[in-house]
Each structure stands twice: as C-alpha cells, then as structure tokens.
Design an enzyme around this catalytic site. Structure first.
Site, mmCIF file in Angstrom:
data_model
loop_
_atom_site.group_PDB
_atom_site.id
_atom_site.type_symbol
_atom_site.label_atom_id
_atom_site.label_comp_id
_atom_site.label_asym_id
_atom_site.label_seq_id
_atom_site.Cartn_x
_atom_site.Cartn_y
_atom_site.Cartn_z
ATOM 1 C CG ASP A 38 -2.185 0.810 1.012
ATOM 2 O OD1 ASP A 38 -3.269 0.178 0.994
ATOM 3 O OD2 ASP A 38 -2.107 2.048 0.852
ATOM 4 C CG ASP A 63 2.217 5.448 -6.537
ATOM 5 O OD1 ASP A 63 1.369 4.634 -6.989
ATOM 6 O OD2 ASP A 63 2.222 6.648 -6.829
ATOM 7 C CG ASN A 89 -8.305 -4.666 -2.369
ATOM 8 O OD1 ASN A 89 -9.529 -4.739 -2.390
ATOM 9 N ND2 ASN A 89 -7.665 -3.805 -1.577
ATOM 10 C CE1 TYR A 155 -13.528 2.432 -8.592
ATOM 11 C CE2 TYR A 155 -15.742 1.748 -9.206
ATOM 12 C CZ TYR A 155 -14.637 1.638 -8.371
ATOM 13 O OH TYR A 155 -14.643 0.733 -7.337
ATOM 14 C CE LYS A 159 -12.465 -0.979 -9.382
ATOM 15 N NZ LYS A 159 -11.370 -1.664 -8.669
HETATM 16 N N1 LIG Z 1 -15.826 0.466 -0.814
HETATM 17 C C1 LIG Z 1 -16.688 0.199 -1.793
HETATM 18 O O1 LIG Z 1 -17.878 0.536 -1.693
HETATM 19 C C2 LIG Z 1 -16.226 -0.555 -3.036
HETATM 20 C C3 LIG Z 1 -17.206 -1.006 -3.919
HETATM 21 C C4 LIG Z 1 -16.821 -1.703 -5.061
HETATM 22 C C5 LIG Z 1 -15.485 -1.925 -5.298
HETATM 23 N N2 LIG Z 1 -14.543 -1.471 -4.445
HETATM 24 C C6 LIG Z 1 -13.138 -1.734 -4.770
HETATM 25 O O2 LIG Z 1 -12.518 -2.394 -3.686
HETATM 26 C C7 LIG Z 1 -11.122 -2.134 -3.699
HETATM 27 C C8 LIG Z 1 -10.666 -1.728 -2.312
HETATM 28 O O3 LIG Z 1 -11.251 -0.483 -1.984
HETATM 29 P P1 LIG Z 1 -11.697 -0.072 -0.511
HETATM 30 O O4 LIG Z 1 -13.124 0.240 -0.565
HETATM 31 O O5 LIG Z 1 -11.190 -1.033 0.498
HETATM 32 O O6 LIG Z 1 -10.947 1.354 -0.411
HETATM 33 P P2 LIG Z 1 -9.892 1.958 0.598
HETATM 34 O O7 LIG Z 1 -9.665 3.348 0.116
HETATM 35 O O8 LIG Z 1 -10.333 1.761 2.007
HETATM 36 O O9 LIG Z 1 -8.584 1.078 0.341
HETATM 37 C C9 LIG Z 1 -7.890 1.139 -0.876
HETATM 38 C C10 LIG Z 1 -6.400 1.105 -0.583
HETATM 39 O O10 LIG Z 1 -5.703 1.147 -1.836
HETATM 40 C C11 LIG Z 1 -4.544 1.939 -1.636
HETATM 41 N N3 LIG Z 1 -4.056 2.477 -2.910
HETATM 42 C C12 LIG Z 1 -4.728 3.295 -3.776
HETATM 43 N N4 LIG Z 1 -3.926 3.637 -4.773
HETATM 44 C C13 LIG Z 1 -2.726 3.031 -4.557
HETATM 45 C C14 LIG Z 1 -1.480 3.040 -5.232
HETATM 46 N N5 LIG Z 1 -1.294 3.765 -6.341
HETATM 47 N N6 LIG Z 1 -0.463 2.322 -4.723
HETATM 48 C C15 LIG Z 1 -0.620 1.617 -3.586
HETATM 49 N N7 LIG Z 1 -1.763 1.588 -2.885
HETATM 50 C C16 LIG Z 1 -2.805 2.293 -3.371
HETATM 51 C C17 LIG Z 1 -5.004 3.063 -0.707
HETATM 52 O O11 LIG Z 1 -3.908 3.680 -0.058
HETATM 53 C C18 LIG Z 1 -5.933 2.328 0.238
HETATM 54 O O12 LIG Z 1 -5.259 1.905 1.412
HETATM 55 C C19 LIG Z 1 -10.917 -1.056 -4.774
HETATM 56 O O13 LIG Z 1 -10.426 -1.649 -5.961
HETATM 57 C C20 LIG Z 1 -12.304 -0.498 -4.993
HETATM 58 O O14 LIG Z 1 -12.455 0.022 -6.297
HETATM 59 C C21 LIG Z 1 -14.883 -0.790 -3.306
#
Ligand SMILES: NC(=O)c1ccc[n+]([C@@H]2O[C@H](COP(=O)([O-])OP(=O)(O)OC[C@H]3O[C@@H](n4cnc5c(N)ncnc54)[C@H](O)[C@@H]3O)[C@@H](O)[C@H]2O)c1
Length: 253
Positions: A38, A63, A89, A155, A159
C-alpha cells in the site's frame, strides 16, 4: 480459523485499508505469508499491531503506479519463494465524472491504479506460478465492472477492463494450473470515500441516486474478504474466469 493457506505466499494490494486490510488479515490467519502492499504508510504501520497469527504479514510501502512500487512487491514475494496468490485490490474512484466532463488527470490516475498496476503484477507473478503449475489470482472490480450506473466513466471503464483482463487471463492460463477470478463488490464500508468518491457534478449525483437506491445493504470489508479467500484457496479448484458479485443483490435488481 483453519490453515487453508498454510505455506502459501499471497500478495495483497491496497492492504492498509478497507477490503484489502480484511483480506490480508484473513489470509495471514489462514497461514499465508502476506505481502501487504500500500502507499499509505501510516495505515500500513497500523496493520502491524494486528498480525499475531500463524502466517506473517510483510509490509511493503510504495506507489503501485510506479515501476519501483511494483518491483518492491515482487521482490518481497520472491524473498519468500514467490507468489502463490495475487489479490489485485488497490483501487481509486473518479468523482463520478461522465464522458463529457472527465479530465485527463482523473482518467490517467484511475487507469494507472485500477488497470495498469494489476496488469503489471499479473505479468510479474505468472512465470513463477506457471513454473510450479499452480496459482490463484483474484481481482477486485466492482458493480461498476458489470453495470453502467455505479460510477463515472473512468472508474466504470477501469473495472470493466479488470473483468475482461480476468477472463482473458483465466482462459489462457487455466489449463496450466493458474486460476483467475474477479469479485464485484457493491457498497462496502471502507475509506474509499476519502478520494474520488464525492460526485463533482450535482446532476450525476441526482441521476445515480435512482440506482443507488436499489442497493439493499452496505457490506463490511470482511464479507468481501471471505469470498476472496475462498477463491484463492483449493476449495475453488474448479472456479476459473468467474465474475462474482458480492453486493447483497444490488446488480440483480
Ligand atoms: N468500498 C466500496 O464501496 C467498493 C465497492 C466496489 C469496489 N470497491 C473496490 O474495492 C477495492 C478496495 O477499496 P476499498 O473500498 O477497500 O478502499 P480503501 O480506500 O479503504 O482502500 C484502498 C487502498 O488502496 C490503496 N491504494 C490506492 N492507490 C494506490 C497506489 N497507487 N499504490 C498503492 N496503494 C494504493 C489506498 O492507499 C488504500 O489503502 C478497490 O479496488 C475499490 O475500487 C470498493
């Protein structure tokens, strides 16, 4: 918890928060060495207090849109014998910007995180998985990967791309023992709202409400993690190229 992932090495991206954090902790609890990647150093540090379990959590801050970031993750997995499991993820949102208003910076960032980084990691781990004749890749897409009414253009496109990348990879490498599947969550209580999750344009917000109103519940990260864990483990041996919604029935409405 059992020892379903005993001896496995699992890369989990976006592991410092939300769904990724839940996946990382569950996989370590099931015996895996988890390479927790992360860019949020502070939250990654916070994960350290949590990993008292049979497996082990290795923290890699960086990153994933940079070559160095990808290399650090692959090297960390290599130091433990190479990845048996890859969970793509990490993801970012797009301010719900539609085609007429999306700016290049938003498009490029969303594509870099949600599409290019997963491609680079799949490309990096596949040789090792093929050499051992076994591997599991689980991508985390979204309801926005199977419908057009859950996010903005970038987005939604990213996806849908991840769903296509999953099917293509599943088709090519399934016969050689590497399974690739994708999970499509609906709303989940995480930190995703901190970036790109606030609609910039009132009319898109209003338009999306009609669809958001059909979502029946908001999930907890662990509810998505349990599905990812199952797909990554041997119980899912016959599941390859599957696109599985975990959205409480939202996409079925
Ligand atoms: N939360 C929702 O409602 C939801 C719904 C559908 C899909 N998703 C998907 O689930 C996945 C996880 O999301 P989440 O909801 O847990 O969000 P979150 O923001 O809580 O966690 C995402 C993590 O990804 C990390 N990240 C982002 N860009 C990065 C990069 N360039 N390098 C390294 N780390 C990076 C962030 O620092 C963060 O810790 C994502 O792919 C999101 O699109 C989430």
């Amino acid at each position: 918890m059992s020892d379903r992932l005993d001896g496995r090495v699992a890369i989990v991206t976006g592991a410092a928060s939300g769904i990724g954090r839940a996946i990382a902790l569950r996989m370590a609890a099931e015996g895996a060495v988890v390479i927790a990647a992360d860019r949020n150093v502070e939250r990654l540090e916070g994960l350290k207090g949590e990993d008292t379990m049979p497996g082990q959590v290795v923290h890699v801050a960086g990153d994933l849109t940079t070559t160095d970031g990808i290399d650090a993750v692959v090297m960390a997995a290599g130091a433990h014998g190479g990845a048996d499991i890859l969970v793509n993820n990490a993801g970012v949102m797009d301010w719900f910007l539609p085609a007429g208003d999306v700016d290049d910076a938003t498009w490029e960032t969303v594509m870099a995180v949600n599409v290019t980084a997963p491609m680079r990691l799949m490309r990096a781990v596949l040789p090792g998985m093929l050499a051992q004749g076994r591997g599991a890749i689980v991508n985390v897409a979204s309801v926005a990967g199977i419908t057009g009414a859950a996010a903005g253009l970038a987005y939604t496109a990213s996806k849908h791309a991840l769903v296509g990348m999953t099917r293509n990879t599943a088709y090519f490498y399934g016969p050689q023992g590497v399974r690739t599947n994708v999970v499509c969550p609906g709303g989940v209580e995480t930190h995703i709202a901190e970036g790109g999750a606030v609609p910039r344009l009132p009319w898109t917000y209003e338009r999306l409400q009609a669809n958001f109103g059909r979502a029946q519940r908001t999930a907890q990260p662990d509810e998505i993690a349990s599905l990812v864990l199952w797909l990554a483990g041997d119980e899912a041996v016959n599941v390859n190229g599957a696109v599985i919604a975990s959205d409480g029935g939202w996409s079925a409405a």
